[in-house]
Design a protein around this motif. Structure first.
Motif, PDB file in Angstrom:
ATOM      1  N   VAL A 283     -16.287 -31.969  31.755  1.00  0.00           N
ATOM      2  CA  VAL A 283     -16.585 -33.059  30.822  1.00  0.00           C
ATOM      3  C   VAL A 283     -16.674 -34.399  31.541  1.00  0.00           C
ATOM      4  N   ALA A 284     -15.683 -34.722  32.375  1.00  0.00           N
ATOM      5  CA  ALA A 284     -15.658 -36.033  33.032  1.00  0.00           C
ATOM      6  C   ALA A 284     -16.899 -36.290  33.894  1.00  0.00           C
ATOM      7  N   PRO A 285     -17.328 -35.344  34.753  1.00  0.00           N
ATOM      8  CA  PRO A 285     -18.564 -35.614  35.533  1.00  0.00           C
ATOM      9  C   PRO A 285     -19.791 -35.817  34.641  1.00  0.00           C
ATOM     10  N   LEU A 286     -19.881 -35.086  33.535  1.00  0.00           N
ATOM     11  CA  LEU A 286     -21.027 -35.252  32.646  1.00  0.00           C
ATOM     12  C   LEU A 286     -21.041 -36.641  32.017  1.00  0.00           C
ATOM     13  N   ILE A 287     -19.869 -37.107  31.598  1.00  0.00           N
ATOM     14  CA  ILE A 287     -19.794 -38.443  30.989  1.00  0.00           C
ATOM     15  C   ILE A 287     -20.132 -39.517  32.018  1.00  0.00           C
ATOM     16  N   CYS A 288     -19.609 -39.360  33.239  1.00  0.00           N
ATOM     17  CA  CYS A 288     -19.932 -40.331  34.286  1.00  0.00           C
ATOM     18  C   CYS A 288     -21.428 -40.317  34.628  1.00  0.00           C
ATOM     19  N   LYS A 289     -22.050 -39.141  34.511  1.00  0.00           N
ATOM     20  CA  LYS A 289     -23.475 -39.045  34.796  1.00  0.00           C
ATOM     21  C   LYS A 289     -24.310 -39.706  33.697  1.00  0.00           C
ATOM     22  N   GLY A 306     -31.447 -47.029  24.722  1.00  0.00           N
ATOM     23  CA  GLY A 306     -30.539 -46.269  25.597  1.00  0.00           C
ATOM     24  C   GLY A 306     -29.508 -45.460  24.836  1.00  0.00           C
ATOM     25  N   LEU A 307     -29.001 -46.020  23.736  1.00  0.00           N
ATOM     26  CA  LEU A 307     -27.958 -45.314  22.982  1.00  0.00           C
ATOM     27  C   LEU A 307     -28.477 -43.985  22.418  1.00  0.00           C
ATOM     28  N   GLU A 308     -29.697 -44.041  21.891  1.00  0.00           N
ATOM     29  CA  GLU A 308     -30.274 -42.802  21.367  1.00  0.00           C
ATOM     30  C   GLU A 308     -30.509 -41.794  22.476  1.00  0.00           C
ATOM     31  N   ASN A 309     -30.939 -42.272  23.637  1.00  0.00           N
ATOM     32  CA  ASN A 309     -31.134 -41.399  24.792  1.00  0.00           C
ATOM     33  C   ASN A 309     -29.812 -40.792  25.252  1.00  0.00           C
ATOM     34  N   ASP A 310     -28.729 -41.620  25.216  1.00  0.00           N
ATOM     35  CA  ASP A 310     -27.410 -41.100  25.613  1.00  0.00           C
ATOM     36  C   ASP A 310     -26.946 -39.994  24.676  1.00  0.00           C
ATOM     37  N   TYR A 311     -27.129 -40.197  23.394  1.00  0.00           N
ATOM     38  CA  TYR A 311     -26.747 -39.162  22.430  1.00  0.00           C
ATOM     39  C   TYR A 311     -27.517 -37.875  22.678  1.00  0.00           C
ATOM     40  N   HIS A 312     -28.781 -38.023  23.017  1.00  0.00           N
ATOM     41  CA  HIS A 312     -29.607 -36.846  23.292  1.00  0.00           C
ATOM     42  C   HIS A 312     -29.102 -36.112  24.527  1.00  0.00           C
ATOM     43  N   GLN A 313     -28.758 -36.862  25.558  1.00  0.00           N
ATOM     44  CA  GLN A 313     -28.232 -36.231  26.777  1.00  0.00           C
ATOM     45  C   GLN A 313     -26.890 -35.546  26.517  1.00  0.00           C
ATOM     46  N   ILE A 314     -26.044 -36.178  25.677  1.00  0.00           N
ATOM     47  CA  ILE A 314     -24.743 -35.567  25.368  1.00  0.00           C
ATOM     48  C   ILE A 314     -24.940 -34.236  24.653  1.00  0.00           C
ATOM     49  N   LYS A 315     -25.859 -34.194  23.699  1.00  0.00           N
ATOM     50  CA  LYS A 315     -26.136 -32.950  22.992  1.00  0.00           C
ATOM     51  C   LYS A 315     -26.646 -31.876  23.944  1.00  0.00           C
ATOM     52  N   GLN A 316     -27.504 -32.271  24.887  1.00  0.00           N
ATOM     53  CA  GLN A 316     -27.997 -31.299  25.852  1.00  0.00           C
ATOM     54  C   GLN A 316     -26.872 -30.788  26.753  1.00  0.00           C
ATOM     55  N   CYS A 317     -25.978 -31.709  27.165  1.00  0.00           N
ATOM     56  CA  CYS A 317     -24.864 -31.288  28.034  1.00  0.00           C
ATOM     57  C   CYS A 317     -23.918 -30.337  27.298  1.00  0.00           C
ATOM     58  N   ASP A 321     -23.704 -27.053  29.159  1.00  0.00           N
ATOM     59  CA  ASP A 321     -22.545 -26.959  30.060  1.00  0.00           C
ATOM     60  C   ASP A 321     -21.220 -26.686  29.347  1.00  0.00           C
ATOM     61  N   CYS A 322     -21.154 -26.816  28.033  1.00  0.00           N
ATOM     62  CA  CYS A 322     -19.884 -26.653  27.325  1.00  0.00           C
ATOM     63  C   CYS A 322     -19.878 -25.467  26.374  1.00  0.00           C
ATOM     64  N   LYS A 323     -21.009 -25.141  25.808  1.00  0.00           N
ATOM     65  CA  LYS A 323     -21.045 -24.103  24.812  1.00  0.00           C
ATOM     66  C   LYS A 323     -20.668 -22.746  25.379  1.00  0.00           C
ATOM     67  N   PHE A 324     -20.958 -22.528  26.656  1.00  0.00           N
ATOM     68  CA  PHE A 324     -20.681 -21.221  27.241  1.00  0.00           C
ATOM     69  C   PHE A 324     -19.182 -20.921  27.210  1.00  0.00           C
TER      70      PHE A 324
END
Length: 691
Positions: A283-289, A306-317, A321-324
């Motif tokens: 989680v921490a590396p993804l947030i820093c990225k 940028g905020l909308e783009n950040d939300y989109h990236q969080i959903k993708q991460c 990277d987390c759902k598995f």
């Protein structure tokens, strides 16, 4: 010696040619009476089919006469020896004294032997207890040593990667924990290494869990204290190795290794470490990225969208990277009701549940909880709690043992060490049954006094408030995992149980009112004496009320004053005590109002009946006088202008009811309320005033 019971006496001369005197019918067998198993009822039931009762009674009387005759003969035969017995008893006291000394000595020896025997028995029991404890410690020691050997063997087989130890995470003490013959075997890295590590770590975690269980039952034992440091070192080594294996599995997305590591964390009850590792590793590396920071501490490259783009990236991460991990961790659970039903239908599940036997557990708890309340309610009288009189009506304390037992039983159903989620429906049903149990067992009411009903009113109010308040919140918290619909049904059922308790309070209030009214009616019966006072007498019109009026409301006055002035309790009315301080002001007002209403109603009935009878009597007497005057030829127009006896009786009732009204007002009943209470009395006043 000839047996007189079996050999018949010689025949008399006058009975030479007839049957002997003691000859009995064939069905009558006296020898049966001597049998130790002789039963009169069975004997009579056998003979009643063919022998009349009169015949049986005659034979029994004849047999009794024969036995009496034999007894007299025996006494007469040995009478001389019986008389001479007293002359032969010489110096009996001295013989008794000589016999007492050895008997006392024998008693002392027996008591000494008994004391030594009891001492030996106590020592033997203590020895057996110590032996049992030693055997238990020996078994625990064997279990601890066996599990520890397994842990050591598994740690020796645990593969390692040199990179794991190069980070400096482990202290030298942990690295040297297994220095005496224990070493970590390096093998080739890769998928086989991670899987081997994860499986061994899961096995080690399971054995460490067993080891902690045994250690919890072997506290303050020397051999456990000597092994504590080695066990702690092994535990630290397990945590470190498990952390490295889990990180390696996350980095390489090795599902098998991650699954084994999660099971190991669950075995040692350290899931927080797994969560922290996932947070720092993934989680921490993804947030820093997603939210990079520049040297100034501000977010670099912020744009309008940028905020909308950040939300989109969080959903993708999260999706990538987390759902598995969520899918891996939830693989041992049943995601649907059908899978849960299928799981519970398996033979393995049924065999496992048989080991716990939830039904038997609830039955034992049911007997424990309900049995305590049943014993308390079975008492023939109410039992006061000794410390319940410490304050003036403190609503925080219960006054009766039965009420305290009820509340404790209700709370026991949902205690952490009693309640089981699988039995929630049964414990809820038990709770509702406990609330409904107050509808049974009124044996105490036979000898109850008014104070008892006061305590009951107080306890009912307190328990109902607790059930609908803190108790309900605690139950809902215990069932917080249930659906909102179920929680709503539970809430409604418990609130209904609390309402059923509140419905009992009016019954107790009515019982107190009935006692107060009965005591007042005893004084009201003196109303009938007014007729005897003024009928056929020359007494003048009354000028003041009758003495009995002051005693009509005495029970109300006493109970009302006791509740207000505690210093008058010891001098108050017999039978009423400090219990009335347990009543709230509203309840006391309700008691006062209802009791005054009932008493005044009885007063009206008696007074109305008295006036009606007086008028009928006066009318009859007047007709008799008129008839006498007519026969005497006197004028019928002449009327007696003097005050009649009925007028005097009505005037006395008028003064008495006026005083009764003033006494009601003195008790605190306001004038409008008084008009509502005694409408019958007001009508009676109007009737008397017209006279």
């Amino acid at each position: 010696m000839v047996d007189s019971m079996s050999t018949p006496p010689p025949r008399a001369a006058n009975d030479l040619f007839s049957d002997p005197l003691d000859t009995h019918p064939l069905w009558f067998k006296p020898n049966l009476f001597l049998s130790p198993t002789f039963d009169t009822e069975s004997y009579i039931s056998e003979l009643r089919t063919f022998v009349p009762f009169d015949t049986l009674r005659t034979e029994l009387q004849a047999h009794l006469a024969s036995l009496s005759h034999e007894l007299i003969d025996l006494i007469n035969r040995d009478y001389a020896d019986f008389v001479n017995l007293s002359t032969k008893l010489v110096d009996v006291d001295a013989a008794v004294v000589r016999m007492r000394a050895p008997l006392l000595e024998l008693r002392e020896k027996i008591e000494g032997f008994r004391g030594s025997l009891e001492g030996s028995l106590v020592a033997l029991r203590n020895g057996l207890q110590q032996r049992s404890e030693a055997a238990g410690r020996e078994r625990l020691y064997s279990c601890v040593c066996f599990v520890w050997l397994i842990v050591e063997k598994l740690i020796k087989e645990l593969p390692s990667v040199p990179a794991d130890w190069s980070n400096g995470d482990l202290s030298s003490s942990i690295k040297n924990a297994m220095s005496n013959g224990t070493s970590l075997q390096p093998v080739e890295s890769g998928t086989n290494l991670r899987e081997t590590q994860s499986m061994l770590l899961e096995r080690i975690a399971s054995e460490m869990n067993r080891l902690k269980f045994y250690m919890a039952h072997t506290q303050n034992l020397s051999f456990i204290e000597n092994m504590e440091k080695r066990i702690q070192s092994a535990s630290l080594l397990l945590d470190a190795s498990l952390g490295h294996c889990f990180v390696d599995g996350l980095e390489h997305r090795d599902e098998n290794a991650i699954y084994d590591c999660l099971r190991a964390y669950a075995a040692i009850d350290n899931t927080k470490s797994a969560e922290e590792i996932f947070r720092t590793t993934i989680v921490a590396p993804l947030i820093c990225k997603i939210f990079p920071h520049g040297p100034s501490g501000m977010v670099a490259g912020v744009s309008g969208d940028g905020l909308e783009n950040d939300y989109h990236q969080i959903k993708q991460c999260i999706q990538k990277d987390c759902k598995f991990l969520l899918e891996i961790s939830s693989a041992g659970y049943c995601p649907s009701r059908s899978s849960v039903a299928k799981f519970r239908g398996e033979v393995v599940y049924a065999e496992f549940m048989k080991q716990w036997n939830i039904g038997v557990y609830f039955s034992l708890r049911f007997q424990e909880i309900a049995g305590a309340l049943d014993s308390a309610l079975a008492a023939t009288s109410l039992v006061l709690i000794q410390n319940s009189h410490s304050g003036r009506g403190n609503l925080q304390d219960l006054s009766l043992k039965q009420s305290a037992t009820l509340l404790e039983s209700l709370r026991s159903c949902w205690r952490e060490d009693v309640h089981i989620l699988l039995c929630s429906d049964k414990f809820l049903r038990l709770s509702l049954q406990l609330l409904a149990s107050l509808s049974f067992g009124y044996e105490w009411a036979v000898s109850a006094v008014p104070d008892d009903f006061v305590y009951i009113i107080h306890d009912i109010t307190y328990v109902a408030t607790e059930v609908c308040g803190g108790y309900l919140d605690h139950v809902l918290q215990c069932l917080s995992s249930c659906s909102p619909d179920i929680l709503d049904l539970v809430k409604q059922s418990i609130l209904q149980g609390g309402k059923s308790l509140n419905d009992l309070a009016p019954l107790a209030i009515n019982a107190i009112i009935e006692v107060l009214v009965d005591k007042a009616v005893e004084d009201l019966r003196q109303v009938k004496g007014i007729t005897a006072t003024y009928r056929m007498t020359n007494k003048p019109l009354p000028l003041r009320h009758s003495p009995y009026v002051s005693g009509v409301l005495r029970p109300l006055k006493v109970s009302y004053l006791v509740a207000i002035f505690m210093d008058l309790i010891l001098q108050g009315f017999s039978g009423w005590g400090a219990s009335y301080t347990y009543l709230t002001k509203e309840t006391r007002s309700e008691l006062l109002l209802c009791a005054a209403t009932e008493i005044t109603g009885h007063y009206y009935e008696l007074a109305a009946e008295l006036v009606s009878v007086a008028r009928k009597t006066e009318s009859s007497l007047q007709r008799i006088r008129q008839g006498a005057q007519r026969r005497a030829g006197a004028s019928l127009d002449v009327s007696d202008q003097s005050v009649s006896d009925t007028d005097k009786i009505c005037m006395q009732l008028f003064l008495d009811i006026q005083e009764h009204g003033r006494n009601l007002i003195a008790l605190g009943i306001e004038q409008p309320t008084f008009q509502h209470i005694v409408p019958c009395g007001n009508v009676l006043l109007l009737q008397i005033s017209k006279v």
